[in-house]
Design a protein around this motif. Structure first.
Motif, PDB file in Angstrom:
ATOM      1  N   LEU A 139    -107.190 -71.007   4.098  1.00 57.84           N
ATOM      2  CA  LEU A 139    -107.550 -71.122   5.512  1.00 57.84           C
ATOM      3  C   LEU A 139    -108.392 -72.363   5.780  1.00 57.84           C
ATOM      4  O   LEU A 139    -108.171 -73.075   6.758  1.00 57.84           O
ATOM      5  N   VAL A 140    -109.371 -72.638   4.895  1.00 57.38           N
ATOM      6  CA  VAL A 140    -110.328 -73.697   5.225  1.00 57.38           C
ATOM      7  C   VAL A 140    -109.910 -75.075   4.729  1.00 57.38           C
ATOM      8  O   VAL A 140    -110.327 -76.077   5.295  1.00 57.38           O
ATOM      9  N   PHE A 141    -109.094 -75.139   3.650  1.00 61.89           N
ATOM     10  CA  PHE A 141    -108.684 -76.457   3.169  1.00 61.89           C
ATOM     11  C   PHE A 141    -107.360 -76.831   3.808  1.00 61.89           C
ATOM     12  O   PHE A 141    -106.393 -76.076   3.725  1.00 61.89           O
ATOM     13  N   PRO A 142    -107.285 -78.013   4.443  1.00 67.81           N
ATOM     14  CA  PRO A 142    -106.024 -78.416   5.061  1.00 67.81           C
ATOM     15  C   PRO A 142    -104.943 -78.609   3.994  1.00 67.81           C
ATOM     16  O   PRO A 142    -105.247 -78.977   2.852  1.00 67.81           O
ATOM     17  N   PHE A 144    -102.735 -80.882   3.574  1.00 69.87           N
ATOM     18  CA  PHE A 144    -102.599 -82.224   2.985  1.00 69.87           C
ATOM     19  C   PHE A 144    -103.638 -82.448   1.887  1.00 69.87           C
ATOM     20  O   PHE A 144    -103.368 -83.106   0.881  1.00 69.87           O
ATOM     21  N   TRP A 145    -104.806 -81.840   2.041  1.00 67.49           N
ATOM     22  CA  TRP A 145    -105.849 -81.980   1.022  1.00 67.49           C
ATOM     23  C   TRP A 145    -105.486 -81.154  -0.214  1.00 67.49           C
ATOM     24  O   TRP A 145    -105.593 -81.635  -1.343  1.00 67.49           O
ATOM     25  N   LEU A 148    -103.010 -82.940  -2.248  1.00 66.27           N
ATOM     26  CA  LEU A 148    -103.570 -84.021  -3.066  1.00 66.27           C
ATOM     27  C   LEU A 148    -104.280 -83.470  -4.299  1.00 66.27           C
ATOM     28  O   LEU A 148    -104.172 -84.029  -5.394  1.00 66.27           O
ATOM     29  N   VAL A 149    -105.002 -82.366  -4.134  1.00 62.86           N
ATOM     30  CA  VAL A 149    -105.676 -81.762  -5.282  1.00 62.86           C
ATOM     31  C   VAL A 149    -104.634 -81.289  -6.301  1.00 62.86           C
ATOM     32  O   VAL A 149    -104.801 -81.475  -7.507  1.00 62.86           O
ATOM     33  N   ILE A 151    -101.691 -82.597  -6.764  1.00 55.84           N
ATOM     34  CA  ILE A 151    -101.169 -83.801  -7.433  1.00 55.84           C
ATOM     35  C   ILE A 151    -102.144 -84.252  -8.500  1.00 55.84           C
ATOM     36  O   ILE A 151    -101.772 -84.509  -9.662  1.00 55.84           O
ATOM     37  N   SER A 152    -103.426 -84.306  -8.110  1.00 55.08           N
ATOM     38  CA  SER A 152    -104.433 -84.797  -9.037  1.00 55.08           C
ATOM     39  C   SER A 152    -104.482 -83.939 -10.291  1.00 55.08           C
ATOM     40  O   SER A 152    -104.596 -84.444 -11.405  1.00 55.08           O
ATOM     41  N   VAL A 156    -101.120 -85.445 -12.188  1.00 54.29           N
ATOM     42  CA  VAL A 156    -101.762 -86.572 -12.882  1.00 54.29           C
ATOM     43  C   VAL A 156    -102.408 -86.105 -14.186  1.00 54.29           C
ATOM     44  O   VAL A 156    -102.133 -86.636 -15.254  1.00 54.29           O
ATOM     45  N   PHE A 255     -96.921 -82.331   6.725  1.00 58.88           N
ATOM     46  CA  PHE A 255     -97.979 -82.934   5.912  1.00 58.88           C
ATOM     47  C   PHE A 255     -97.559 -83.134   4.457  1.00 58.88           C
ATOM     48  O   PHE A 255     -97.772 -84.194   3.888  1.00 58.88           O
ATOM     49  N   LYS A 258     -95.259 -85.967   3.785  1.00 59.01           N
ATOM     50  CA  LYS A 258     -95.965 -87.246   3.819  1.00 59.01           C
ATOM     51  C   LYS A 258     -96.690 -87.476   2.489  1.00 59.01           C
ATOM     52  O   LYS A 258     -96.591 -88.548   1.884  1.00 59.01           O
ATOM     53  N   VAL A 259     -97.400 -86.440   2.013  1.00 63.28           N
ATOM     54  CA  VAL A 259     -98.193 -86.599   0.799  1.00 63.28           C
ATOM     55  C   VAL A 259     -97.295 -86.808  -0.419  1.00 63.28           C
ATOM     56  O   VAL A 259     -97.550 -87.686  -1.250  1.00 63.28           O
TER      57      VAL A 259
ATOM     58  N   LEU B 231    -108.548 -78.756  11.906  1.00 66.42           N
ATOM     59  CA  LEU B 231    -107.423 -79.052  11.023  1.00 66.42           C
ATOM     60  C   LEU B 231    -106.443 -80.010  11.694  1.00 66.42           C
ATOM     61  O   LEU B 231    -105.920 -80.924  11.049  1.00 66.42           O
ATOM     62  N   VAL B 254    -109.556 -88.793   3.624  1.00 59.38           N
ATOM     63  CA  VAL B 254    -108.697 -88.080   2.672  1.00 59.38           C
ATOM     64  C   VAL B 254    -107.505 -88.961   2.322  1.00 59.38           C
ATOM     65  O   VAL B 254    -107.095 -89.051   1.165  1.00 59.38           O
ATOM     66  N   ILE B 261    -105.914 -91.733  -6.122  1.00 63.18           N
ATOM     67  CA  ILE B 261    -106.022 -90.393  -6.699  1.00 63.18           C
ATOM     68  C   ILE B 261    -105.924 -90.412  -8.221  1.00 63.18           C
ATOM     69  O   ILE B 261    -106.514 -89.572  -8.901  1.00 63.18           O
ATOM     70  N   LEU B 268    -111.770 -87.307  -3.258  1.00 63.48           N
ATOM     71  CA  LEU B 268    -111.217 -86.234  -2.430  1.00 63.48           C
ATOM     72  C   LEU B 268    -112.298 -85.245  -2.005  1.00 63.48           C
ATOM     73  O   LEU B 268    -112.169 -84.583  -0.983  1.00 63.48           O
ATOM     74  N   VAL B 279    -114.391 -76.028   9.062  1.00 68.47           N
ATOM     75  CA  VAL B 279    -113.429 -74.964   9.396  1.00 68.47           C
ATOM     76  C   VAL B 279    -114.034 -73.606   9.070  1.00 68.47           C
ATOM     77  O   VAL B 279    -113.959 -72.659   9.852  1.00 68.47           O
TER      78      VAL B 279
END
Lengths: 313, 619
Positions: A139-142, A144-145, A148-149, A151-152, A156, A255, A258-259, B231, B254, B261, B268, B279
């Protein structure tokens, strides 16, 4: 039942017109216009006027809209102002990626979300707390973020999955699947936990109802009671939530495409927005509107199908 | 004005409102007592302050590059490290708060103003206006939000303000729904009519009576919408469609982090953390507001409710000298014997005994009535025999001898294989005992096939036979129906048919006729009696109705607060009741009431009897 379908369809047609007309209206209100965009601000006033006449921008708005809608009904959505590609071909060509992600989200919701929810309703405790924490995170983390996490960490650091890119199914089904895992999880994290929570709530509710006790009194095995009777009854509110998360997954897919640099409709829409490629954007908007209408229609229909009170009367 | 629209969660949510008015000041006071609400508000105030005071608060210029100090992890000089251009991350975060806070404010203000007016107008004025607004709201809710925002951004040249205003317009739909249903509730209250009759205008009524009542639900909805706005705003910045780099935005940060990354994943954390916390703060605020509003309602309803009856309203009747209760040894002729059944409820203050050391014997083909007031433990007794006690209650002791085999009632899992095949049960609410999603035939088939292993066609024929056995007219037609298509009496017959499917030796009937019409009651009782004779099946009939006991039972057992006061044949109980409570209970039978006199209650009868009893013993 047929009446229900027709009624819903009748309601959704105006929506289609409203959305497409709205994009047209906006287009007319906008400070810049397509002719200038195509000429990239370089044209003389005469050139601009000529181009405007050529693509019909000097016509009244309603005429322009009627022309566009008439063409759209024949599958002609115009062409990209930059590449000249047919919008219809662009949309059809990129549909697979977006639909793969959305179907992936749906499958994971049904498999992981529903079974986590059932387990937590029956056993409670630790699984319930895991769902709570994950759903708070979702709920709180978008998205797209989260993407990325993922992916990282998974691409990676652990190198389990490819970080970006898309392999068509026809080229290599294995790579296609591997490339979809992280996008689906990132776009669907919130959906999965929403479904798990709804399943848990509906299942606890249904398991406390009188008919469950009556079924247990007949000596039927617990597994039959849980899977056949309780889940069937719990599925009614669940279907509504599934519809909502699928509509939300449209946002998610924009999103993550895009990422993860996936050639889907979401990234097409973002690129078109950046370049003011209005026909392309209109085509994608049309597609997503139709998709939203379809999802809502499927929800209504399955609700009717699952609920005998609607189906039989 | 009729309220015919489908019930939404918001309707349910606001429908719980009490008749009394919950003042907004009280709502805010309750909200202010919640630690999570305070923490959330503190974070939001801090972020807003940082956004406004960025030039004074930020340790460095957010655009100042330092190529000698790129991609640094947190240090004294740079508390949150530096990015790929050596810019101070903390400073960028502080400056980046502004577009986010501004965007939220724009979206929330528009959504609030528009949604409030639409919902209020629809709910208060009703008629065509309500229909038109409801249509509009449905339309707005069906829009694919982000895609619309993208179109807006394209047309208005990536103008974030226009995008956030659009988001506000789309978000007003949810607000309008809440405001509409809350207004409808208030509008239908009598005091609004009274206010109008006394000459108060619409505007005054809205301001004085409607607005205060819908503040709570509105705050909840607005908080949740604000979380969505965060968001959306950061998402648009992330896609590079709003404020353009190098100006700092949280979403843009971000995106910048995504470019490095592989070698600097730390980047991040600050931007993601700031977004997540904001949020979260709105989400927590919404949750706390919901709780605060709900507390207002429960308090309101509690005030209105009658005081709960104390657990023991009457002096505990003393045991009488007379025939000793059932002996400790199981009856040798009984098909079912229970000894020492004790049921407790687990509460906050420890165990509470609900049924205390109960014994019962049931002879082959006979019917035993268990009689008592509500809460005497008669239903729990039957559930304990089935091993189906509800959560929170459990049997701590008790043995059962059933057809010669011994069972421990304190271990309900051992009773499972008895259910259906040896012990059948029917329930008080016949309709609720059937699964609404399956046909009558299916209910019977699955039990038949589980216990009988018969082929499907044979089971189908047997299902129809069972429906005939319970005297359902046109059984083939009824078999195809769903529970909602049959009557309560019919549903109880189906329940009986299902419990008979595997030929049980004992049928437990828990108030099987309480929920039915009087005429249907008699038919069901006749049916049970005939079936008991025809199938030589023993029946335990739980009831509070002496008429049922007199008509249908061979023996009766009187329960009072979990204690067995008397157990005897029906003739004995009616002609020579031994226990004063039994006498009182018999006297409270409404069938014996005199016309024109108040109905006797167990309280009156018991008091009278105990007085008589005392006089007798004193004399």
């Amino acid at each position: 039942m047929l009446k229900l379908i027709l009624h819903r369809l009748a309601l959704s047609v105006p929506l289609l017109f409203v959305v497409t007309f709205l994009t047209f209206l906006l287009n007319a209100l906008s400070p810049g216009d397509l002719a200038q965009t195509i000429l990239q601000g370089q044209g003389t006033p005469a050139q601009v006027a000529a181009l405007r006449h050529q693509i019909g921008l000097d016509q009244p708005l309603i005429v322009q809209y009627a022309a566009w809608a008439g063409h759209a009904l024949h599958g002609d959505l115009g062409s990209s102002a930059y590449t000249g590609e047919q919008v219809w071909d662009l949309v059809v060509g990129r549909m697979g990626v977006t639909l793969s992600i959305m179907v992936g989200v749906l499958i994971v919701c049904l498999l992981a979300g529903v079974s986590l929810g059932i387990l937590s309703a029956l056993k409670g405790g630790a699984i319930g707390r895991v769902i709570d924490v994950l759903s708070l995170g979702g709920l709180v983390f978008p998205s797209f973020w989260v993407a990325l996490v993922f992916i990282s960490f998974f691409a990676v650091t652990l190198q389990w999955f490819p970080a970006t890119g898309y392999t068509p199914f026809a080229d290599d089904p294995g790579m296609w699947l591997a490339g979809l895992v992280l996008p689906v999880l990132a776009a669907g994290l919130h959906s999965i936990t929403s479904v798990a929570k709804q399943t848990r709530d509906s299942m606890s509710d249904v398991m406390g109802r009188d008919f469950i006790r009556a079924l247990r009194a007949t000596g039927l095995p617990t597994s039959t009671i849980v899977v056949k009777h309780a889940l069937r009854n719990a599925s009614l509110p669940l279907v509504t939530v599934l519809g909502l998360v699928m509509v939300a997954a449209i946002t998610g897919t924009v999103f993550v495409e895009k990422v993860f640099v996936l050639p889907g409709l979401g990234s097409l829409a973002v690129d078109a927005t950046q370049k003011f490629d209005i026909y392309v954007l209109q085509g994608v908007t049309l597609f997503f509107t139709v998709l939203t209408i379809l999802i809502n229609l499927i929800v209504d229909l399955s609700y009717g199908w699952l609920n005998p009170k609607v189906r039989v009367s | 004005m009729s309220e015919s629209a489908a019930e939404t969660p918001a309707d349910v949510f606001t429908a719980k409102g009490p008749a009394s008015q919950d003042k907004p000041t009280r709502f805010f006071r309750r909200l202010a007592r919640k630690p999570l609400a305070i923490a959330a508000t503190a974070w939001l105030v801090a972020v807003s302050a940082a956004a406004v005071l960025a030039p004074w608060l930020a340790p460095a210029d957010p655009l100042a590059q330092d190529l000698l100090a790129v991609k640094q992890t947190p240090s004294q000089a740079h508390l949150l490290g530096t990015d790929a251009f050596g810019r101070d991350v903390l400073s960028r975060l502080v400056y980046g708060a502004w577009p986010t806070i501004l965007g939220i404010a724009e979206a929330v203000l528009i959504a609030c103003a528009l949604g409030f007016v639409l919902g209020l107008a629809a709910g208060y004025f009703g008629r065509w206006l309500d229909r038109a607004i409801t249509q509009l709201v449905d339309l707005l809710l069906a829009l694919p939000g982000l895609v619309i925002l993208l179109s807006i951004l394209a047309v208005f040249n990536r103008d974030m303000t226009v995008a956030m205003v659009t988001l506000g317009i789309m978000g007003s739909a949810g607000i309008a729904r809440v405001a509409r249903s809350a207004t409808l509730n208030v509008r239908n209250e009598l005091y609004i009519d009274a206010a109008r009759i006394s000459g108060l205008g619409d505007a005054a009524i809205i301001v004085r009576h409607v607005v205060p009542r819908i503040i709570g639900p509105l705050i909840v909805q607005l908080s949740l919408f604000a979380a969505t706005a965060v968001l959306a705003q950061t998402g648009i910045s992330f896609l590079g469609l709003g404020v353009q780099p190098p100006a700092p935005t949280w979403g843009g940060m971000v995106y910048e982090a995504s470019q490095t990354i592989t070698d600097d994943p730390w980047l991040l954390a600050p931007s993601g953390g700031a977004i997540a916390l904001t949020v979260l703060a709105f989400g927590l605020l919404g949750d706390s507001a919901r709780d605060a509003a709900a507390e207002g309602w429960t308090r309101g309803t509690r005030r209105g409710r009658r005081p709960a009856p104390s657990p023991r309203p009457t002096p505990s009747p003393r045991p009488t000298p007379g025939p000793t209760p059932a002996t400790a040894a199981a009856s040798p002729t009984a098909v079912l014997s229970v000894r020492g059944l004790t049921i407790v409820a687990d509460g906050d203050t420890g165990e509470r005994v609900l049924v205390d050391g109960m014994d019962l014997d049931l002879e082959q083909g006979q019917t035993l009535g268990i009689v008592g007031e509500s809460g005497s433990g008669k239903t729990l007794t039957s559930l304990a025999i089935m091993g189906l006690l509800p959560p929170g209650t459990r049997a701590t002791a008790g043995t059962m001898v059933l057809e010669g085999a011994r069972y421990n009632l304190a271990r309900p899992e051992t009773l499972r294989r008895l259910r259906g095949s040896t012990l059948g049960m029917i329930f008080q609410e016949p309709m609720a005992a059937l699964d609404p999603c399956f046909t009558i035939e299916h209910h019977l088939l699955e039990v038949l096939r589980h216990h009988g292993k018969a082929p499907r066609s044979q089971a189908k024929a047997r299902a129809i036979e069972l429906l005939e056995l319970v005297r359902i007219p046109d059984p083939k037609d009824v078999a195809r129906r769903y529970p909602h298509q049959i009557s309560g009496g019919m549903a109880q017959r189906v329940g009986i048919a299902r419990s008979l499917a595997a030929n049980p030796r004992v049928l437990l009937a828990d108030e099987p006729t309480t929920a039915l019409d009087v005429t249907v009651q008699a038919e069901i009782l006749d049916l049970l009696r005939d079936l008991s004779e025809a199938e030589s099946m023993a029946v335990i009939l739980v009831t509070h109705d002496w008429g049922v006991v007199a008509d249908s039972c061979d023996r009766a057992l009187v329960l009072y607060h979990g204690e067995t006061l008397e157990s005897a044949t029906v003739e004995q109980i009616f002609s020579a009741p031994q226990h004063p409570y039994t006498k009182a209970l018999l006297r409270a039978n409404p069938h014996n009431a005199a016309v024109g006199q108040p109905l006797p209650t167990i309280q009156d009868s018991l008091r009278e009897l105990l007085d008589d009893h005392d006089k007798e013993t004193v004399a």
